[in-house]
Design a protein around this motif. Sequence first.
Motif, mmCIF file in Angstrom:
data_model
loop_
_atom_site.group_PDB
_atom_site.id
_atom_site.type_symbol
_atom_site.label_atom_id
_atom_site.label_comp_id
_atom_site.label_asym_id
_atom_site.label_seq_id
_atom_site.Cartn_x
_atom_site.Cartn_y
_atom_site.Cartn_z
ATOM 1 N N PHE A 196 48.057 52.330 43.803
ATOM 2 C CA PHE A 196 46.919 53.165 43.417
ATOM 3 C C PHE A 196 45.861 52.268 42.785
ATOM 4 O O PHE A 196 46.168 51.165 42.290
ATOM 5 N N VAL A 197 44.639 52.729 42.818
ATOM 6 C CA VAL A 197 43.508 51.990 42.259
ATOM 7 C C VAL A 197 42.916 52.810 41.121
ATOM 8 O O VAL A 197 42.871 54.040 41.177
ATOM 9 N N SER A 198 42.495 52.128 40.071
ATOM 10 C CA SER A 198 41.896 52.764 38.906
ATOM 11 C C SER A 198 40.499 52.212 38.693
ATOM 12 O O SER A 198 40.263 51.003 38.834
ATOM 13 N N ALA A 199 39.561 53.093 38.357
ATOM 14 C CA ALA A 199 38.165 52.719 38.104
ATOM 15 C C ALA A 199 37.847 53.027 36.653
ATOM 16 O O ALA A 199 38.129 54.122 36.163
ATOM 17 N N SER A 200 37.259 52.048 35.968
ATOM 18 C CA SER A 200 37.062 52.163 34.534
ATOM 19 C C SER A 200 35.609 51.928 34.163
ATOM 20 O O SER A 200 34.812 51.380 34.944
ATOM 21 N N TYR A 201 35.282 52.355 32.940
ATOM 22 C CA TYR A 201 33.944 52.121 32.404
ATOM 23 C C TYR A 201 33.721 50.667 31.990
ATOM 24 O O TYR A 201 32.617 50.320 31.573
ATOM 25 N N ASP A 202 34.754 49.820 32.070
ATOM 26 C CA ASP A 202 34.572 48.400 31.787
ATOM 27 C C ASP A 202 34.039 47.636 32.999
ATOM 28 O O ASP A 202 34.108 46.413 33.051
ATOM 29 N N ARG A 203 33.517 48.380 33.999
ATOM 30 C CA ARG A 203 32.880 47.831 35.205
ATOM 31 C C ARG A 203 33.865 47.129 36.132
ATOM 32 O O ARG A 203 33.477 46.222 36.877
ATOM 33 N N SER A 204 35.095 47.537 36.106
ATOM 34 C CA SER A 204 36.088 46.903 36.967
ATOM 35 C C SER A 204 36.995 47.961 37.570
ATOM 36 O O SER A 204 37.101 49.081 37.066
ATOM 37 N N MET A 205 37.647 47.561 38.664
ATOM 38 C CA MET A 205 38.675 48.368 39.319
ATOM 39 C C MET A 205 39.905 47.498 39.497
ATOM 40 O O MET A 205 39.796 46.287 39.745
ATOM 41 N N ARG A 206 41.062 48.121 39.411
ATOM 42 C CA ARG A 206 42.316 47.382 39.516
ATOM 43 C C ARG A 206 43.256 48.090 40.478
ATOM 44 O O ARG A 206 43.346 49.318 40.474
ATOM 45 N N LEU A 207 43.957 47.276 41.262
ATOM 46 C CA LEU A 207 44.964 47.777 42.196
ATOM 47 C C LEU A 207 46.323 47.545 41.573
ATOM 48 O O LEU A 207 46.672 46.412 41.211
ATOM 49 N N TRP A 208 47.110 48.622 41.440
ATOM 50 C CA TRP A 208 48.397 48.568 40.768
ATOM 51 C C TRP A 208 49.520 48.891 41.749
ATOM 52 O O TRP A 208 49.331 49.655 42.703
ATOM 53 N N ASP A 209 50.680 48.323 41.469
ATOM 54 C CA ASP A 209 51.903 48.693 42.175
ATOM 55 C C ASP A 209 52.542 49.849 41.416
ATOM 56 O O ASP A 209 52.876 49.725 40.226
ATOM 57 N N THR A 210 52.724 50.970 42.074
ATOM 58 C CA THR A 210 53.222 52.162 41.404
ATOM 59 C C THR A 210 54.637 51.978 40.896
ATOM 60 O O THR A 210 54.996 52.501 39.826
ATOM 61 N N GLU A 211 55.442 51.207 41.607
ATOM 62 C CA GLU A 211 56.856 51.071 41.250
ATOM 63 C C GLU A 211 57.087 50.024 40.171
ATOM 64 O O GLU A 211 57.761 50.283 39.168
ATOM 65 N N THR A 212 56.502 48.851 40.332
ATOM 66 C CA THR A 212 56.765 47.751 39.399
ATOM 67 C C THR A 212 55.768 47.692 38.250
ATOM 68 O O THR A 212 56.049 47.045 37.234
ATOM 69 N N GLY A 213 54.595 48.313 38.396
ATOM 70 C CA GLY A 213 53.601 48.289 37.335
ATOM 71 C C GLY A 213 52.752 47.045 37.294
ATOM 72 O O GLY A 213 52.012 46.828 36.325
ATOM 73 N N LYS A 214 52.823 46.196 38.312
ATOM 74 C CA LYS A 214 52.043 44.967 38.340
ATOM 75 C C LYS A 214 50.632 45.235 38.845
ATOM 76 O O LYS A 214 50.419 46.100 39.699
ATOM 77 N N CYS A 215 49.684 44.466 38.321
ATOM 78 C CA CYS A 215 48.309 44.520 38.817
ATOM 79 C C CYS A 215 48.177 43.526 39.965
ATOM 80 O O CYS A 215 48.356 42.309 39.773
ATOM 81 N N LEU A 216 47.875 44.009 41.140
ATOM 82 C CA LEU A 216 47.841 43.172 42.332
ATOM 83 C C LEU A 216 46.470 42.572 42.619
ATOM 84 O O LEU A 216 46.392 41.496 43.216
ATOM 85 N N GLN A 217 45.402 43.250 42.221
ATOM 86 C CA GLN A 217 44.057 42.776 42.558
ATOM 87 C C GLN A 217 43.048 43.362 41.591
ATOM 88 O O GLN A 217 43.246 44.450 41.048
ATOM 89 N N ARG A 218 41.955 42.625 41.380
ATOM 90 C CA ARG A 218 40.838 43.094 40.577
ATOM 91 C C ARG A 218 39.590 43.136 41.443
ATOM 92 O O ARG A 218 39.380 42.272 42.289
ATOM 93 N N PHE A 219 38.761 44.139 41.165
ATOM 94 C CA PHE A 219 37.521 44.308 41.923
ATOM 95 C C PHE A 219 36.403 44.644 40.942
ATOM 96 O O PHE A 219 36.620 45.381 39.977
ATOM 97 N N SER A 220 35.219 44.090 41.212
ATOM 98 C CA SER A 220 34.070 44.403 40.359
ATOM 99 C C SER A 220 32.787 43.967 41.046
ATOM 100 O O SER A 220 32.747 42.926 41.706
ATOM 101 N N ASN A 221 31.751 44.791 40.896
ATOM 102 C CA ASN A 221 30.391 44.408 41.300
ATOM 103 C C ASN A 221 29.451 44.454 40.098
ATOM 104 O O ASN A 221 28.257 44.583 40.245
ATOM 105 N N ARG A 222 30.044 44.370 38.888
ATOM 106 C CA ARG A 222 29.312 44.349 37.616
ATOM 107 C C ARG A 222 28.612 45.672 37.310
ATOM 108 O O ARG A 222 27.703 45.713 36.494
ATOM 109 N N LYS A 223 28.993 46.732 37.980
ATOM 110 C CA LYS A 223 28.458 48.060 37.704
ATOM 111 C C LYS A 223 29.615 49.026 37.497
ATOM 112 O O LYS A 223 30.733 48.795 37.963
ATOM 113 N N ILE A 224 29.325 50.126 36.810
ATOM 114 C CA ILE A 224 30.379 51.099 36.506
ATOM 115 C C ILE A 224 30.756 51.859 37.772
ATOM 116 O O ILE A 224 29.891 52.463 38.422
ATOM 117 N N PRO A 225 32.017 51.861 38.165
ATOM 118 C CA PRO A 225 32.453 52.691 39.294
ATOM 119 C C PRO A 225 32.733 54.116 38.831
ATOM 120 O O PRO A 225 33.478 54.335 37.875
#
Length: 589
Positions: free
Chosen positions: A357-386
Motif C-alpha cells: 500500500f502507498v501512503s501520502a502525507s503532508y510532509d510532501r512525500s509518499m511511501r510504498l509499504w509492505d503490508t506483511e513485513t512493515g518495510k518501506c520499499l520506496q519513497r516518492f516526492s515531487n516537493r508538493k503535498i499529495p
Amino acid sequence: MTLVASLVDYGSSDEDGPAAPAAAAAAVQPPKHTPLSMPSSAPPTMTLALVNTAPAVVPKADSADMRRINPKSKEIFYNPTVEELYAPQVGPENPFVMQSERAVKNMFTGFVEEAQVSEFHFEDNRRTFETRGYAYDPSTDVGTRIIGDKERALQNKGDTLATARRGKDDRKRKAFGEASDVAGFLGPWAGYDGESRSSAPSEEQKALLATWKPADSKKRGRGAAAAAGGAEGGEAGEAAVPEMEYKEESSTLHIDQLEDYLGRTYITPPTDTGVKFGEVPDRCFLPKKNIYTWSGHTKGVAAIRFFPVSAHLLLSAGMDSKVKIWEVYGPRRLLRTFNGHTQGVRDISFDLDGTHFVSASYDRSMRLWDTETGKCLQRFSNRKIPYCVKFHPSEAMKHVFICGTQDKKIIAWDSRSGEVVQEYDRHLGAVNTVSFIDEGRRIVSTSDDKSIRLWEWNVPVDTKHIAEPDMHAMPSAAVHPTKKWICFQSLDNTIQTYAAHDRFRANKKKTFKGHLVSAHPCQINFSPCGTYLISGDAEGYLCVWDWKTTKMYSKLKAHDGVCIGAEWNPNEPSKVATCGWDGLIKYWD
C-alpha cells in the motif's frame, strides 16, 4: 310602580306615535298580587334623556353582493371585478403582528416587482457604475435620473461605457502586400508603423535582471550567478538544491507472533468467520448500532481502507503521522503500526492484491509499504503535498499508482523503479480526487478550480472538461458498484452524480441532500449491492441515502467531531466502518 313606568318610557326610542308607549306599557304588566306599600318619603320620578351614540353609516348599495378575496389565497377560480380586487381588507386586525410583517410581500425579504430590462442596457449601466460610479435609474420610465456620482456624470455628459466616445486611432497601418508574394505577404496580420512586437528585454532591462537576486535564493541554494542566467551559475545552482530529508522508516508489530503454526500471516484471510469472501450480498440493510470501537491514534483519523476482496483487515491513516492496520474479524486487535512520515497522513491506497500500500502525507512525500513485513520499499516526492493516491485497477498496470498534488498536477509513478510514468497538467488548482473508470482506461479528476476533467490513460491531454458557474469544489469521489455512475462530494452540501459510461455527463435527478459538509473532504461510499450511498458529516453523523429515490434513510451520530471517512464492508450486508477527527474508528451493524 313609578320606577317601572319610568323604565317603560325610557325603553322606547320612537316618539313619532303614541301607540308605541302604549304597546310597551302593555308588554310590561305588573304582577296581579298586591304590591307592597311604598313609603311616603319615596324619591320623585326621574325622566332620562334619549341618546343615540351609534355613528351614521351609509352602506354602499352593492356591498352586500361584493365577494371578498382572501389576500393570502394563491388562486382564484372566478373572474373578480376591479372593485373586488382593490377592495380594502375587512375583519379585525391582529395586534400581535409587527409593522414589518403587515407590509405586502411576495417573497421573504419584501415585494419584488417584475420588470423587463434589456440585457445590454442592464450590463452597460452596471459596468458604468462599477467603473465611473454612476448609472441611470432603471425604475423611471424615461431613464434620465442619475444614481451615484452626479458630478462625474456631468463631467462625462452622462455617457455610459457603451456611448462614450473613444479617441481616434491615428496610427498608420502597414500595407498588406500581395498574396502572390509568399515571403512578403502580411495580410490582416500587418502591424502599425513604428510598432515593436519583440518580447526580448532591452539592454537596460538586461542590466537590471543581471543585478536582481531572488528572495529565496538561500532556501533553494541558488546564487546570484544562477539568477543572472549564466550557464555555469545555472549548473552550480541546480547542484546546490538540497534533497528531501526523510525520516528513517520503521514498523511496530503489536501481536506476539507474525506467523501461526501453518506459517500464515495476518494478510491471509481467516476461514472461521462464516463469511464468503469475494461474494457480493444479494441484499443490504441499514446499519443501526455501534458494535466495536478501535482507538490508538493520538490525533484525528483522515482515511480508512478495507483490505481488497476479503476485507478482513482495516488500514487507517492518522494525523499523528502514523498508519495502523487492524483486525476486522476475531478479537479485532491492532496488528502493526507503520512509522516514517513526519506530518499527518492524508490518504492511503492498497494495490490490487493488498500485499503493498502507498501512503501520502503532508510532509510532501509518499511511501510504498509492505503490508506483511512493515518495510518501506520506496519513497516518492515531487516537493508538493499529495492530496490523493490510488493504484491502477488492472492486473497489467497494478504496479503503477497516480496521485493528485498541490501544484495542480496528476502524476503517475512506477512503484518498482520509483520513476514518473506520466504527468497530467491541465488543472488550475490543487487536485483533490483521482478515480479510475471504464476498467482503468479513463481517469476522472476533480480540483480546487471547481472543475471535472476526463482523461484517457497515459494521454496527458484531457478529453473532456466540465466547469459550470454553479459548480463547487469536490473533495471526494466514489464509483458505483455497477461501474456506470460516479458520485462526487460537493462543498455546497450535496452529492452530485455523473454517468461514467459512454458520454460523461451529470444526472441532475441523482442529487443527494440533507447532510452538512462545511468544506470538509468527507468520504463517500456505496453498499456492495449499490442500494445505499453513505457519507460522513461535519457534525459527526453517518448519513445513508437510498440510491434509487435519493431519500435519506438514516442519520446516525457516529463521532463527536467531524466524521471524515465511511467504508462499507464489501462482504457484509450491513457493516460499515467510520473514522473521525476524534481519533476513533467505529464499526457499525
